[in-house]
Design a protein around this motif. Structure first.
Motif, mmCIF file in Angstrom:
data_model
loop_
_atom_site.group_PDB
_atom_site.id
_atom_site.type_symbol
_atom_site.label_atom_id
_atom_site.label_comp_id
_atom_site.label_asym_id
_atom_site.label_seq_id
_atom_site.Cartn_x
_atom_site.Cartn_y
_atom_site.Cartn_z
ATOM 1 N N GLU A 282 0.833 -1.203 0.000
ATOM 2 C CA GLU A 282 0.000 0.000 0.000
ATOM 3 C C GLU A 282 0.868 1.254 0.000
ATOM 4 O O GLU A 282 0.582 2.231 -0.724
ATOM 5 N N GLU A 283 1.946 1.224 0.831
ATOM 6 C CA GLU A 283 2.849 2.360 0.844
ATOM 7 C C GLU A 283 3.539 2.539 -0.510
ATOM 8 O O GLU A 283 3.723 3.673 -0.977
ATOM 9 N N LYS A 284 3.943 1.408 -1.114
ATOM 10 C CA LYS A 284 4.557 1.507 -2.428
ATOM 11 C C LYS A 284 3.578 2.110 -3.442
ATOM 12 O O LYS A 284 3.976 2.919 -4.297
ATOM 13 N N LYS A 285 2.335 1.708 -3.317
ATOM 14 C CA LYS A 285 1.321 2.254 -4.220
ATOM 15 C C LYS A 285 1.164 3.756 -4.007
ATOM 16 O O LYS A 285 1.099 4.539 -4.969
ATOM 17 N N ASP A 286 1.119 4.154 -2.708
ATOM 18 C CA ASP A 286 0.985 5.590 -2.408
ATOM 19 C C ASP A 286 2.203 6.353 -2.899
ATOM 20 O O ASP A 286 2.079 7.462 -3.463
ATOM 21 N N MET A 287 3.408 5.780 -2.675
ATOM 22 C CA MET A 287 4.625 6.441 -3.131
ATOM 23 C C MET A 287 4.633 6.572 -4.652
ATOM 24 O O MET A 287 5.063 7.603 -5.199
ATOM 25 N N GLU A 289 2.002 6.713 -6.586
ATOM 26 C CA GLU A 289 1.041 7.750 -6.961
ATOM 27 C C GLU A 289 1.590 9.138 -6.672
ATOM 28 O O GLU A 289 1.424 10.076 -7.473
ATOM 29 N N ASP A 290 2.280 9.301 -5.494
ATOM 30 C CA ASP A 290 2.860 10.590 -5.158
ATOM 31 C C ASP A 290 3.966 10.959 -6.134
ATOM 32 O O ASP A 290 4.096 12.114 -6.553
ATOM 33 N N PHE A 291 4.780 9.980 -6.506
ATOM 34 C CA PHE A 291 5.843 10.208 -7.480
ATOM 35 C C PHE A 291 5.257 10.648 -8.814
ATOM 36 O O PHE A 291 5.724 11.623 -9.432
ATOM 37 N N ALA A 292 4.230 9.924 -9.257
ATOM 38 C CA ALA A 292 3.596 10.294 -10.533
ATOM 39 C C ALA A 292 2.986 11.682 -10.467
ATOM 40 O O ALA A 292 3.050 12.466 -11.434
ATOM 41 N N LEU A 293 2.397 12.002 -9.289
ATOM 42 C CA LEU A 293 1.777 13.333 -9.134
ATOM 43 C C LEU A 293 2.839 14.431 -9.210
ATOM 44 O O LEU A 293 2.638 15.455 -9.885
ATOM 45 N N GLN A 294 3.953 14.247 -8.516
ATOM 46 C CA GLN A 294 5.001 15.262 -8.542
ATOM 47 C C GLN A 294 5.606 15.385 -9.929
ATOM 48 O O GLN A 294 5.962 16.494 -10.358
ATOM 49 N N VAL A 295 5.759 14.254 -10.632
ATOM 50 C CA VAL A 295 6.268 14.332 -11.999
ATOM 51 C C VAL A 295 5.320 15.133 -12.878
ATOM 52 O O VAL A 295 5.742 15.998 -13.672
ATOM 53 N N ARG A 296 4.006 14.846 -12.743
ATOM 54 C CA ARG A 296 3.028 15.550 -13.570
ATOM 55 C C ARG A 296 2.951 17.032 -13.230
ATOM 56 O O ARG A 296 2.832 17.883 -14.125
ATOM 57 N N GLU A 297 2.981 17.345 -11.915
ATOM 58 C CA GLU A 297 2.724 18.721 -11.495
ATOM 59 C C GLU A 297 3.982 19.583 -11.431
ATOM 60 O O GLU A 297 3.887 20.824 -11.485
ATOM 61 N N GLN A 298 5.168 18.985 -11.278
ATOM 62 C CA GLN A 298 6.355 19.799 -11.096
ATOM 63 C C GLN A 298 7.406 19.555 -12.163
ATOM 64 O O GLN A 298 7.876 20.499 -12.804
ATOM 65 N N ILE A 299 7.792 18.305 -12.347
ATOM 66 C CA ILE A 299 8.918 18.029 -13.218
ATOM 67 C C ILE A 299 8.563 18.267 -14.680
ATOM 68 O O ILE A 299 9.304 18.932 -15.421
ATOM 69 N N LEU A 300 7.422 17.728 -15.134
ATOM 70 C CA LEU A 300 7.040 17.902 -16.538
ATOM 71 C C LEU A 300 6.824 19.374 -16.893
ATOM 72 O O LEU A 300 7.312 19.832 -17.955
ATOM 73 N N PRO A 301 6.089 20.151 -16.047
ATOM 74 C CA PRO A 301 5.993 21.592 -16.370
ATOM 75 C C PRO A 301 7.354 22.281 -16.395
ATOM 76 O O PRO A 301 7.601 23.157 -17.233
ATOM 77 N N ARG A 325 14.270 18.197 -7.712
ATOM 78 C CA ARG A 325 13.007 17.467 -7.533
ATOM 79 C C ARG A 325 13.232 15.960 -7.600
ATOM 80 O O ARG A 325 12.686 15.199 -6.812
ATOM 81 N N LEU A 326 14.049 15.567 -8.565
ATOM 82 C CA LEU A 326 14.357 14.134 -8.663
ATOM 83 C C LEU A 326 15.131 13.660 -7.458
ATOM 84 O O LEU A 326 14.912 12.549 -6.947
ATOM 85 N N SER A 327 16.071 14.495 -6.942
ATOM 86 C CA SER A 327 16.816 14.132 -5.738
ATOM 87 C C SER A 327 15.887 14.039 -4.544
ATOM 88 O O SER A 327 16.036 13.182 -3.676
ATOM 89 N N ALA A 328 14.925 14.953 -4.486
ATOM 90 C CA ALA A 328 13.953 14.919 -3.386
ATOM 91 C C ALA A 328 13.121 13.646 -3.433
ATOM 92 O O ALA A 328 12.824 13.030 -2.403
ATOM 93 N N LEU A 329 12.756 13.239 -4.653
ATOM 94 C CA LEU A 329 12.011 11.986 -4.767
ATOM 95 C C LEU A 329 12.865 10.793 -4.339
ATOM 96 O O LEU A 329 12.342 9.781 -3.877
ATOM 97 N N ALA A 330 14.187 10.923 -4.481
ATOM 98 C CA ALA A 330 15.100 9.866 -4.045
ATOM 99 C C ALA A 330 15.467 9.994 -2.578
ATOM 100 O O ALA A 330 16.295 9.233 -2.076
ATOM 101 N N GLY A 331 14.884 10.980 -1.874
ATOM 102 C CA GLY A 331 15.128 11.139 -0.451
ATOM 103 C C GLY A 331 16.164 12.165 -0.119
ATOM 104 O O GLY A 331 16.567 12.283 1.039
ATOM 105 N N GLU A 332 16.653 12.968 -1.097
ATOM 106 C CA GLU A 332 17.642 13.996 -0.848
ATOM 107 C C GLU A 332 16.965 15.371 -0.810
ATOM 108 O O GLU A 332 15.899 15.576 -1.389
ATOM 109 N N THR A 333 17.597 16.331 -0.108
ATOM 110 C CA THR A 333 17.077 17.707 -0.010
ATOM 111 C C THR A 333 17.823 18.610 -0.979
ATOM 112 O O THR A 333 18.982 18.379 -1.297
ATOM 113 N N GLY A 334 17.180 19.674 -1.488
ATOM 114 C CA GLY A 334 17.804 20.608 -2.437
ATOM 115 C C GLY A 334 17.427 22.061 -2.142
ATOM 116 O O GLY A 334 16.813 22.362 -1.117
#
Length: 405
Positions: A282-287, A289-301, A325-334
């Motif tokens: 379930e957590e993997k599914k949420d992650m 979905e969250d990853f896809a959301l951030q890609v759609r809303e932040q990275i792609l724009p 953003r990609l580093s943040a998705l991998a657990g790093e801060t920027g």
């Protein structure tokens, strides 16, 4: 005896001679004086020479002066033993007087060599002794096997009385003096004893019969223990006995109970593991979905803006934002600037580019064909989105520092 008698004895009817020859004993025919008149070849061969005319007592080794003295020593119609040889052999003798129309006066001597019977008797004695020894060995072997059996064993009669018990039985249920003669049903609980009683009636001699369920028996301490019972019916010449073999299942049942508890614990751990796995999924599914959301809303724009941005410094800022953003998705801060930069509209980004280039508000309005007041409104919105509202920080210096860094 007269010569006429000798002539008569020579004429013994052939049918009577055949009867004599058919006997397995030695048959001799004598005249009235005890002289042998006729004997079969087998008799002649046994006594070692011609017999005709010889006295009966002479060939039997008896000291007698005549037939009368011989008959006194060995009366007619009786059976007498006459010893011979030095090895203890003997004959059995029976004298039968003859008289009648078919033969002259005389005797039939039935002589039996008892040596074969003695040998047969000795042979039977040896066989009997061998059988008794074999029986003793069988009994000793049975007792050894019976006593060495690891499981408690009993021999009981049809009245349930214990006839014998082995060491294992005495160790578990008490000494033989307390078991022998008592009912074997007494070692079981009331319910189990009823089952065993019924089985005494249905047990056969074919094969040992195991019970499908455990029975309860009382040990020498009075405690109930689970036992497995095998019963076998044995028919003897003297009667019927029952062999009861018991196996103490206490340790096995304890192991089974422990195994059942372990199985239940493993089942509980499996349930917990499945729950954890489901939670992780379930957590993997949420992650995801969250990853896809951030890609759609932040990275792609940001990619779209970086592609369209003509100024290299701005493209670098968007590139750093995408990287962070990609580093943040991998657990790093920027850096937060690139994240704030994405909040600006394309028009506001264009104005930031002119401000960073040192253009005035009026000049920016002329370049973008908008009024100076509109440019000022955009500058206020830019400061707010960049977190500079209420701070004594120059927008141009802020942009120059972050865009060029």
């Amino acid at each position: 005896m007269s010569s006429s008698n000798d002539d008569n004895s020579e004429r013994i009817p052939e049918s009577i001679s055949d009867v004599f020859e058919s006997f397995s004993d030695f048959i001799l025919f004598t005249d009235g004086e005890g002289r042998i008149c006729s004997a079969s070849d087998r008799v002649v061969e046994f006594f070692g020479g011609p017999l005709k005319g010889r006295q009966l007592w002479d060939i039997l080794g008896v000291d007698a002066s005549g037939i009368d003295e011989f008959i006194v020593a060995y009366p007619v119609a009786g059976v007498h033993e006459i010893p011979y040889g030095e090895d203890g052999g003997n004959y059995s003798l029976r004298l039968i007087p003859l008289a009648g129309p078919y033969c002259s006066e005389g005797y039939v001597a039935v002589v039996t060599n008892n040596a074969p019977f003695v040998e047969l008797h000795e042979s039977y004695e040896e066989r009997i002794e061998d059988n008794i020894a074999a029986l003793d060995d069988s009994v000793a072997l049975f007792n050894a096997l019976f006593d060495a059996a690891q499981d408690p064993s009993f021999l009981a009669d049809s009245a349930f009385r214990i006839l014998s018990s082995n060491t294992a039985a005495e160790r578990l249920f008490g000494r033989s003096c307390t078991l022998s003669g008592n009912s074997c049903l007494s070692i079981f609980s009331s319910d189990s004893s009823n089952i065993v009683r019924k089985h005494f009636e249905t047990c056969t001699t074919d094969i040992p019969v195991p019970f499908d369920e455990l029975l309860a028996a009382r040990n020498c301490s009075g405690e109930d223990i689970p036992v497995e019972l095998i019963m076998h019916k044995v028919r003897l010449q003297s009667g019927t006995v029952f062999h009861l073999g018991l196996r103490d299942m206490t340790d096995i049942q304890r192991l089974e109970n422990g195994l059942e508890e372990t199985r239940e614990q493993v089942d509980g751990m499996n349930v917990a593991l499945r729950t954890v796995i489901e939670s992780v999924e379930e957590e993997k599914k949420d992650m995801h979905e969250d990853f896809a959301l951030q890609v759609r809303e932040q990275i792609l724009p940001a990619l779209d803006r970086m592609i369209k941005e003509p100024v290299p410094q701005m493209r670098n800022s968007f590139g750093r934002f995408i990287k962070e953003r990609l580093s943040a998705l991998a657990g790093e801060t920027g850096d937060q600037f690139e994240e704030l930069l994405l909040k600006l509209t394309p028009r506001e980004v264009e104005i930031c580019r002119y401000i960073e280039a040192g253009k005035s508000t009026e000049h920016i309005g002329e370049l973008l064909s908008i009024t100076a007041d509109t440019v000022r409104t955009h500058r206020k919105n830019i400061r707010r989105k960049l977190g500079l509202q209420g701070k004594r920080v120059s927008l141009i210096s802020y942009l120059k520092h972050h865009i060029n860094s």
